[in-house]
Design a protein around this motif. Structure first.
Motif, PDB file in Angstrom:
ATOM      1  N   GLY A 139       0.501  -0.881   0.009  1.00  0.00           N
ATOM      2  CA  GLY A 139      -0.376   0.141  -0.310  1.00  0.00           C
ATOM      3  C   GLY A 139       0.868   1.676  -0.122  1.00  0.00           C
ATOM      4  O   GLY A 139       0.895   2.029  -0.985  1.00  0.00           O
ATOM      5  N   VAL A 140       1.832   1.246   1.081  1.00  0.00           N
ATOM      6  CA  VAL A 140       2.402   2.405   0.914  1.00  0.00           C
ATOM      7  C   VAL A 140       3.609   2.650   0.238  1.00  0.00           C
ATOM      8  O   VAL A 140       3.571   4.240  -0.036  1.00  0.00           O
ATOM      9  CB  VAL A 140       3.398   3.124   2.851  1.00  0.00           C
ATOM     10  CG1 VAL A 140       4.124   3.688   2.560  1.00  0.00           C
ATOM     11  CG2 VAL A 140       2.471   2.593   3.465  1.00  0.00           C
ATOM     12  N   SER A 141       4.313   1.984  -0.365  1.00  0.00           N
ATOM     13  CA  SER A 141       4.893   1.634  -1.604  1.00  0.00           C
ATOM     14  C   SER A 141       3.909   2.262  -2.684  1.00  0.00           C
ATOM     15  O   SER A 141       4.493   2.888  -3.646  1.00  0.00           O
ATOM     16  CB  SER A 141       5.221   0.304  -2.263  1.00  0.00           C
ATOM     17  OG  SER A 141       6.365   0.326  -3.012  1.00  0.00           O
ATOM     18  N   MET A 142       2.493   1.765  -3.166  1.00  0.00           N
ATOM     19  CA  MET A 142       1.839   1.826  -4.314  1.00  0.00           C
ATOM     20  C   MET A 142       1.923   3.977  -4.043  1.00  0.00           C
ATOM     21  O   MET A 142       2.449   4.681  -5.378  1.00  0.00           O
ATOM     22  CB  MET A 142       0.558   1.805  -4.312  1.00  0.00           C
ATOM     23  CG  MET A 142       0.535   0.435  -4.093  1.00  0.00           C
ATOM     24  SD  MET A 142      -0.641  -0.658  -4.493  1.00  0.00           S
ATOM     25  CE  MET A 142      -2.021   0.561  -5.995  1.00  0.00           C
ATOM     26  N   ALA A 143       1.870   4.562  -2.815  1.00  0.00           N
ATOM     27  CA  ALA A 143       1.408   5.684  -2.375  1.00  0.00           C
ATOM     28  C   ALA A 143       2.638   6.541  -3.470  1.00  0.00           C
ATOM     29  O   ALA A 143       2.371   7.108  -4.001  1.00  0.00           O
ATOM     30  CB  ALA A 143       1.083   6.120  -0.749  1.00  0.00           C
TER      31      ALA A 143
END
Length: 413
Positions: A139-143
């Motif tokens: 998730g955070v990596s996608m952002a």
């Protein structure tokens, strides 16, 4: 619950780095907002049973300790499944994978709301846990990939704010809704919320092909080759076991020891969540230069708050003050443990965070399990003793040497 950032994903770069036409800045940040909402939905669903444990146990005819298995099975699958599912899905576009995870979340909350039997709820929570663990992995990596590289850290900070929002708004709101409508309706509402987040992600998040997912064998090899990382993982396991062992049963403790009403429980959970946001903010300024000292202070604060709850938690204002201290300590510890993982394995941070995710979520499960056994056989006060003992053990490991070395912050990535 886990604040881990990336496992198996390369961070930063934005759409331009993918060879695609760069989206507008508004679309980029709308995508970040949608992922933040996803974190809010996943985290609140994970910890929802904490705020409504008593009515769930009464409604299903099971003990409070058995009802706590809703947290246990969720954590087991979220932890143990992460390295394998992320590796197996490394060729799946993240724009496809995240909506699939949200479908599981929405459907799982719906089944929980309608389920006639506790075993079906446990099976459903087990399945939802797999989706939760994978979200923490990507998730955070996608952002961070949605925005230009210079804004990657800001995007990560925005997404991680979903943790504070879930603590301050999500869990207390769930407790409030349960008091108004019942626990089944609460899960039904959360199913609808998950569906809305799914729609938002589908509309605003662009294609994000997977990048360099870490093979499973490389993840587990770190436990053998990196002694310092192994020590950090020990501190994480001990702390999470203690914290979530106690936190899962905070409602029955307050009801028994302080005669707290449902409305009071909602306020106490909000106080805890606000404390967590404050602790995270403070640690953001102190952990970069004084990582080990901040970590030790956070551990000490949580141990002290648990012991004081046992001693004076029945007095009028004490639960509010001590839950704020508990929240501040836990919020600060969250950021520190990520930075300690980075300091231990700066060149293999993604693989190290995969181990962190596994250790963290599995410890949530085991902590809730042991907490339930203590609650059912020795009373809910014993759960706080259990939490104080294990978080104190984590502090002792840290004092013995965990966290020494480079003071590199997670912000540096």
């Amino acid at each position: 619950m886990n604040t881990n950032t990336t496992t198996g994903e390369t961070t930063g770069g934005g759409a331009a780095a993918q060879g695609a036409r760069p989206p507008s800045a508004l679309r980029e940040w709308l995508g970040v907002a949608a992922i933040t909402a996803s974190l809010f939905a996943f985290l609140t669903t994970e910890l929802m049973p904490v705020g409504i444990l008593t009515p769930v146990s009464a409604g299903l005819g099971v003990s409070v300790g058995v009802a706590g298995l809703m947290v246990t099975v969720y954590g087991v699958s979220a932890g143990l499944g992460v390295p394998f599912i992320v590796a197996w899905s490394r060729r799946v576009d993240r724009r496809v994978l995240l909506p699939a995870l949200l479908v599981v979340l929405a459907a799982g909350n719906l089944v929980t709301a309608l389920s006639p039997a506790f075993p079906l709820i446990l099976a459903t929570r087990l399945t939802m846990g797999f989706a939760n663990g994978v979200f923490w992995a990507i998730g955070v990596s996608m952002a961070m990939r949605l925005v230009p590289e210079r804004h990657a850290s800001r995007a990560a900070a925005v997404v991680m704010s979903g943790i504070s929002i879930a603590a301050v708004v999500g869990m207390p709101l769930g407790t409030f809704l349960e008091d108004l409508t019942g626990w089944r309706t609460t899960f039904l509402i959360w199913s609808g919320l998950s569906a809305l987040v799914l729609l938002a992600v589908t509309v605003v998040v662009p294609s994000l092909p997977s990048r360099n997912a870490v093979p499973v064998r490389e993840v587990f090899a770190l436990l053998v080759t990196n002694v310092r990382l192994r020590t950090v993982m020990v501190t994480v396991v001990l702390f999470v076991l203690g914290h979530f062992g106690a936190y899962t049963f905070v409602r029955p403790f307050m009801e028994d020891g302080a005669s707290a009403s449902s409305a009071s429980i909602t306020g106490l959970l909000m106080a805890y969540g606000i404390g967590g946001a404050v602790g995270n903010f403070i640690a953001g300024h102190t952990a970069t230069r004084h990582l080990r000292a901040t970590f030790i202070t956070a551990c000490s604060g949580l141990v002290a708050s648990l012991l004081l709850l046992l001693a004076v938690g029945h007095q009028a204002a004490a639960p509010v003050v001590l839950l704020v201290v508990w929240g501040v300590s836990f919020g600060a510890w969250q950021l520190c443990q990520v930075n300690m993982t980075l300091a231990a394995a700066p060149e293999t941070f993604e693989a190290a965070m995969s181990l962190n995710t596994l250790a963290y979520n599995t410890s949530i499960a085991v902590g809730a399990l042991f907490g339930g056994l203590f609650a059912d056989h020795l009373g809910v006060r014993s759960v706080l003793w259990f939490g104080a003992a294990l978080t104190a053990a984590s502090l002792l490991v840290t004092l013995a040497g965990a966290g020494r070395g480079p003071r590199r912050s997670a912000d540096a990535r």
